[in-house]
Design a protein around this motif. Sequence first.
Motif, PDB file in Angstrom:
ATOM      1  N   PHE B 384       0.831  -1.204   0.000  1.00 51.76           N
ATOM      2  CA  PHE B 384       0.000   0.000   0.000  1.00 51.76           C
ATOM      3  C   PHE B 384       0.869   1.259   0.000  1.00 51.76           C
ATOM      4  N   PHE B 385       0.306   2.310  -0.581  1.00 52.82           N
ATOM      5  CA  PHE B 385       0.973   3.603  -0.533  1.00 52.82           C
ATOM      6  C   PHE B 385       0.489   4.334   0.719  1.00 52.82           C
ATOM      7  N   VAL B 386       1.437   4.877   1.472  1.00 49.25           N
ATOM      8  CA  VAL B 386       1.099   5.571   2.716  1.00 49.25           C
ATOM      9  C   VAL B 386       1.384   7.066   2.544  1.00 49.25           C
ATOM     10  N   LYS B 387       0.414   7.895   2.910  1.00 49.83           N
ATOM     11  CA  LYS B 387       0.595   9.354   2.819  1.00 49.83           C
ATOM     12  C   LYS B 387       0.054   9.965   4.099  1.00 49.83           C
ATOM     13  N   ASN B 388       0.821  10.834   4.692  1.00 51.38           N
ATOM     14  CA  ASN B 388       0.420  11.513   5.932  1.00 51.38           C
ATOM     15  C   ASN B 388      -0.090  10.538   6.990  1.00 51.38           C
ATOM     16  N   GLY B 389       0.609   9.432   7.115  1.00 51.21           N
ATOM     17  CA  GLY B 389       0.305   8.483   8.190  1.00 51.21           C
ATOM     18  C   GLY B 389      -0.868   7.560   7.938  1.00 51.21           C
ATOM     19  N   GLU B 390      -1.391   7.556   6.692  1.00 55.34           N
ATOM     20  CA  GLU B 390      -2.532   6.671   6.406  1.00 55.34           C
ATOM     21  C   GLU B 390      -2.261   5.860   5.149  1.00 55.34           C
ATOM     22  N   THR B 391      -2.707   4.592   5.152  1.00 51.26           N
ATOM     23  CA  THR B 391      -2.588   3.807   3.919  1.00 51.26           C
ATOM     24  C   THR B 391      -3.657   4.321   2.957  1.00 51.26           C
ATOM     25  N   LYS B 392      -3.221   4.889   1.840  1.00 48.52           N
ATOM     26  CA  LYS B 392      -4.138   5.576   0.928  1.00 48.52           C
ATOM     27  C   LYS B 392      -4.749   4.628  -0.102  1.00 48.52           C
ATOM     28  N   PHE B 393      -3.895   3.834  -0.744  1.00 49.88           N
ATOM     29  CA  PHE B 393      -4.422   2.943  -1.792  1.00 49.88           C
ATOM     30  C   PHE B 393      -3.451   1.779  -2.007  1.00 49.88           C
ATOM     31  N   PRO B 394      -3.978   0.658  -2.516  1.00 44.75           N
ATOM     32  CA  PRO B 394      -3.086  -0.468  -2.817  1.00 44.75           C
ATOM     33  C   PRO B 394      -2.231  -0.148  -4.037  1.00 44.75           C
ATOM     34  N   ILE B 395      -1.033  -0.673  -4.042  1.00 42.59           N
ATOM     35  CA  ILE B 395      -0.153  -0.432  -5.204  1.00 42.59           C
ATOM     36  C   ILE B 395       0.291  -1.764  -5.809  1.00 42.59           C
ATOM     37  N   LYS B 396       0.730  -1.686  -7.067  1.00 40.32           N
ATOM     38  CA  LYS B 396       1.231  -2.889  -7.747  1.00 40.32           C
ATOM     39  C   LYS B 396       2.498  -3.359  -7.044  1.00 40.32           C
ATOM     40  N   ASN B 397       2.705  -4.655  -7.104  1.00 39.69           N
ATOM     41  CA  ASN B 397       3.881  -5.215  -6.422  1.00 39.69           C
ATOM     42  C   ASN B 397       5.174  -4.626  -6.965  1.00 39.69           C
ATOM     43  N   LEU B 398       6.122  -4.448  -6.063  1.00 37.17           N
ATOM     44  CA  LEU B 398       7.403  -3.824  -6.409  1.00 37.17           C
ATOM     45  C   LEU B 398       8.554  -4.792  -6.167  1.00 37.17           C
ATOM     46  N   ARG B 399       9.571  -4.678  -7.003  1.00 40.82           N
ATOM     47  CA  ARG B 399      10.820  -5.436  -6.765  1.00 40.82           C
ATOM     48  C   ARG B 399      11.799  -4.545  -6.022  1.00 40.82           C
ATOM     49  N   PHE B 400      12.413  -5.060  -4.962  1.00 38.41           N
ATOM     50  CA  PHE B 400      13.501  -4.319  -4.310  1.00 38.41           C
ATOM     51  C   PHE B 400      14.831  -4.956  -4.671  1.00 38.41           C
ATOM     52  N   THR B 401      15.856  -4.155  -4.713  1.00 41.34           N
ATOM     53  CA  THR B 401      17.237  -4.651  -4.782  1.00 41.34           C
ATOM     54  C   THR B 401      17.985  -3.785  -3.765  1.00 41.34           C
ATOM     55  N   GLN B 402      18.380  -4.390  -2.669  1.00 39.22           N
ATOM     56  CA  GLN B 402      18.795  -3.597  -1.511  1.00 39.22           C
ATOM     57  C   GLN B 402      19.843  -4.360  -0.692  1.00 39.22           C
ATOM     58  N   GLY B 403      20.914  -3.660  -0.341  1.00 39.11           N
ATOM     59  CA  GLY B 403      21.883  -4.220   0.601  1.00 39.11           C
ATOM     60  C   GLY B 403      21.278  -4.135   2.001  1.00 39.11           C
ATOM     61  N   MET B 404      21.212  -5.251   2.702  1.00 38.93           N
ATOM     62  CA  MET B 404      20.505  -5.247   3.982  1.00 38.93           C
ATOM     63  C   MET B 404      21.322  -4.626   5.117  1.00 38.93           C
ATOM     64  N   LEU B 405      22.640  -4.536   4.965  1.00 41.01           N
ATOM     65  CA  LEU B 405      23.402  -3.818   5.995  1.00 41.01           C
ATOM     66  C   LEU B 405      23.043  -2.337   5.928  1.00 41.01           C
ATOM     67  N   ASP B 406      22.881  -1.832   4.705  1.00 42.04           N
ATOM     68  CA  ASP B 406      22.452  -0.433   4.541  1.00 42.04           C
ATOM     69  C   ASP B 406      21.034  -0.263   5.074  1.00 42.04           C
ATOM     70  N   ALA B 407      20.145  -1.182   4.698  1.00 44.95           N
ATOM     71  CA  ALA B 407      18.743  -1.062   5.130  1.00 44.95           C
ATOM     72  C   ALA B 407      18.648  -1.085   6.654  1.00 44.95           C
ATOM     73  N   PHE B 408      19.392  -2.011   7.279  1.00 44.22           N
ATOM     74  CA  PHE B 408      19.308  -2.130   8.734  1.00 44.22           C
ATOM     75  C   PHE B 408      20.077  -1.004   9.441  1.00 44.22           C
ATOM     76  N   SER B 409      20.865  -0.265   8.665  1.00 41.63           N
ATOM     77  CA  SER B 409      21.481   0.937   9.227  1.00 41.63           C
ATOM     78  C   SER B 409      20.505   2.103   9.197  1.00 41.63           C
ATOM     79  N   ASN B 410      19.487   1.967   8.343  1.00 43.45           N
ATOM     80  CA  ASN B 410      18.505   3.054   8.178  1.00 43.45           C
ATOM     81  C   ASN B 410      17.208   2.782   8.939  1.00 43.45           C
ATOM     82  N   ILE B 411      17.288   1.928   9.939  1.00 43.88           N
ATOM     83  CA  ILE B 411      16.078   1.636  10.711  1.00 43.88           C
ATOM     84  C   ILE B 411      15.717   2.843  11.575  1.00 43.88           C
ATOM     85  N   GLU B 412      14.462   3.233  11.451  1.00 44.46           N
ATOM     86  CA  GLU B 412      14.011   4.393  12.220  1.00 44.46           C
ATOM     87  C   GLU B 412      13.228   3.966  13.455  1.00 44.46           C
TER      88      GLU B 412
END
Lengths: 480, 448
Positions: B384-412
């Motif tokens: 889903f696409f989220v805007k201003n803290g709410e899930t607004k609408f469903p979205i088409k499936n996405l492919r990620f290509t991501q280094g997980m050390l970077d991703a886990f460094s960006n955990i908020e």
Amino acid sequence: MKELLIETIKYLKQKGVQYADLRYIEGEEEAIVVQNALVDNISNRNSSGIGIRVLFDGYWGFTSTSYLDIARLHETADEAVELARLSSILGKEKIVFQEQEPVVDKFLSKFEIDPFSVSLQHKLDYLFWASQILLAHKNIKTAICGLDFYKTKKVFLNTEGSVIEQEFIESLGYIEAIAILENELQIRSYPASHKSAIAQAGYEYIKGLDLVGGAKRIKNEVISLLRAKECPSKETTVIMDGPQLALQVHESCGHPAELDRVLGYEMSFAGGSFLTPEKLGKFRYGSNLVNIVADATIDGSVGSFGYDDEGIKSQRSDIIKDGVFAGYLTSRETAGRLNQKSNGCMRSENWNYPPLIRMTNINLLPGKPSLEELISDTKDGIFVSTNKSWSIDDKRLNFQFGAEIAWEIKNGKLGQVFKNPLYTGITPTFWKSCSGIADKDSWRVWGVPNCGKGEPVQTMHVGHGASAARFENVLIGRIR
Amino acid sequence: MNEKDKILDAITKLCKNAPCDEVLVTLYNTKRHSNRFSSDSVRETVFTQDSEIYIKVSIDKKIGISLSETLDYSNLKHSLDKAIQIARFSRKNPNYKSFLTAPWYNDPKISPHNITRSSISEIFNTIKTLMNDAQNRGIKTSGSLIAGEDTFAVANSKGLALYQPLGLIYAKILAMSDKLTGFGSFLSRDIAKLSLIKLFDEAQKKCSSSIEPQAVPIGKYRVFLEPHAVADILEWMGYIGFGAKSIFEKRSFLYGRFGQKIMSDKISIYDDATESGSYSIPFDFEGTPKKRIELVKNGIANDVVYDSYYGGIYAKQSTGHANVPDSTEGPLPNNLSIMPGDWAMDEMVRAIDEGIYVSRFHYINGLLEPRNALMTGLTRDGTFFVKNGETKFPIKNLRFTQGMLDAFSNIEKISRERELIGDPFQSLGAFYVPALLINDFTFTGISE
């Protein structure tokens, strides 16, 4: 053994089953792995038992036993009927199962040297030799060399009167080198990665692989990768070799053509398929050059057999004909839902699992130019070889594959080496961009010995014939 | 003789007086009812039983492994002879020390539930009612159910004799409207905890929107990953980086980085089969009790899991993570967990100005560049696409290509709720993980 099975079939008929089949399977496996000139694993597996599948009052039940006496078989048969009754609670409409004329036949896979008759000493010597060649370079930190062998005997009987005996020998060989220089780690495999060099053959196949010769080649290639440039990110012409294309065919043509997936049987696990029934015979899947068949009749390939696990004779059928989607992989139950006859794709991993629709040998047929002509006819592009990673969505449309190595193609010639090639696309768009398939000289059947499907998950050996082929406007390189 | 005595008698007998230096026998029996079902097509009910009895022997630092499938003594003896024959012809491995665990007492705390035909029949009737209810609302459902009783036992020539019965119940539901899908799963050792109503609701709420999925541009987004999606990533991290063999082969993303900060200090990853609520086996395939291992502690690379062989190489004790004896993958974690954070999941979504909500992933592959934990995969069953803290609408499936050390460094943010996620046909254990809010997660492709 056959007498026990005949007696159990009689018992099941007395119980009033609509249909039942019994599969006795006896198997032996040997695995040998040498890592860095030390034995990492030598193991032997033996297995035997009987699987009983019944269609009772319109529903399936399946169970199995490794205890081969008549009392236990009757008990197991009773249990299969009980399970079919349980299935009926969830069933909506009763299963319609196509009838089949009974068959009495035998099938023996061809081989010259029984691999189980070759001494362990000999096999180890061969692997240590290949391992030492790889380890001769100081940057090769890990060298893995292995052999696997499989011997399977199957006896199939059903309530229609079929009695089918089959025996298979399979052999597999591989080597893998991991080289490291500072923070760079690269891998090269031979003859292909992920144990794809597997055949329905004896030890003569292992001799033919020439692992020692291959070790010399990949040693140089993996070292060259350590200082190679990153594969550029761009849209370009890509030629991929047979082993890479074999996995592309597996993921983007074989799986979506499985009719059980199309009908939703795998929906909550592996997913569905974009090849919905209205596309049959009409959908433009690839360019006119693309012809893909399911062929369980070819000698020496791991997707070949005499009969499938429903007693249907092995056959060859079109999946893609002149670029148009032409047919599914089917079973007796699913084919009937499209008013077709089964094309014989039901197989199970072992005696204790029910059969599922599985790929046989899903082969991309060779084209006209030689591989050399295909390359020399390419002005600008990239040649990719040997699969490293694979991923595709649950409808089998969006894919991304990685390969171990790539070479630049400039003015019809292979140039510099690139590391970490990744390419991505959408299945029909990709196959429609196919602009050339190399001829039979580079065509060979590779295997996927670990194809997982079903719940319970079953692993199957399937085959994929492919030569190298060329595709236009492929998005290659990592998007950052 | 009861089942426990029968098994222990057979496998301990084999360990006595064998003509070799060491013997280890590991038995893993599974007895499982499984069924796949769907609103619009019929499935089969399957009862599978697998019995794997591994016999591992050593003679003068040479190892042989053989596998048998029945407890029948002549079969076991044949298998032992085969293992000895292999060991005699094998080569000496100087790295090998001993695979024998000293005897200890295992209290089989996890009691098996009693799966009967009538309990399964009762579950099937509930599933049928819930499928019909969903269909009346225009939602098709499909799924699978596994109810089983497994047995794990280990004996060795040092006198070790362990036995552990293990019950399991697993269910998953996929709900499908015209354009959307939703998913829910449940795993436990206790059949009484299964709530099919909750599971059907969970799956259906993701496909209740009447809006068609939209395509959003690829690029970097803030993502909210539900626990399922986190478990999908962690499964690959465990495979490529948290086992001692991946360190030995220098392939792991932890190699050369112990003591260094590799992720956000908000995250701690550990493997713990003893944690309350975990789905686990109390000892490994060598009979060593499982220990809690802190793999990443406050973002710092800390440790990996060991068996006897790699423990010997690195002068460490086995952590109780020995794999199946004929596996060449080395020791692997089976009960990966992430320490919980302070946030409620809905608070985390509310904190997103613009981003993407991911329910789960499909077909992740982590072999792209294991040292960077670079992975690819696709979203599935509720993106889903989220805007201003709410899930607004469903979205088409996405492919990620991501280094997980970077991703886990960006955990908020990390959720305080955690879920137990696993699939008993794919793994011996399960993941116990929170939801994560991550910045700059890279999507590289769009699917349907």
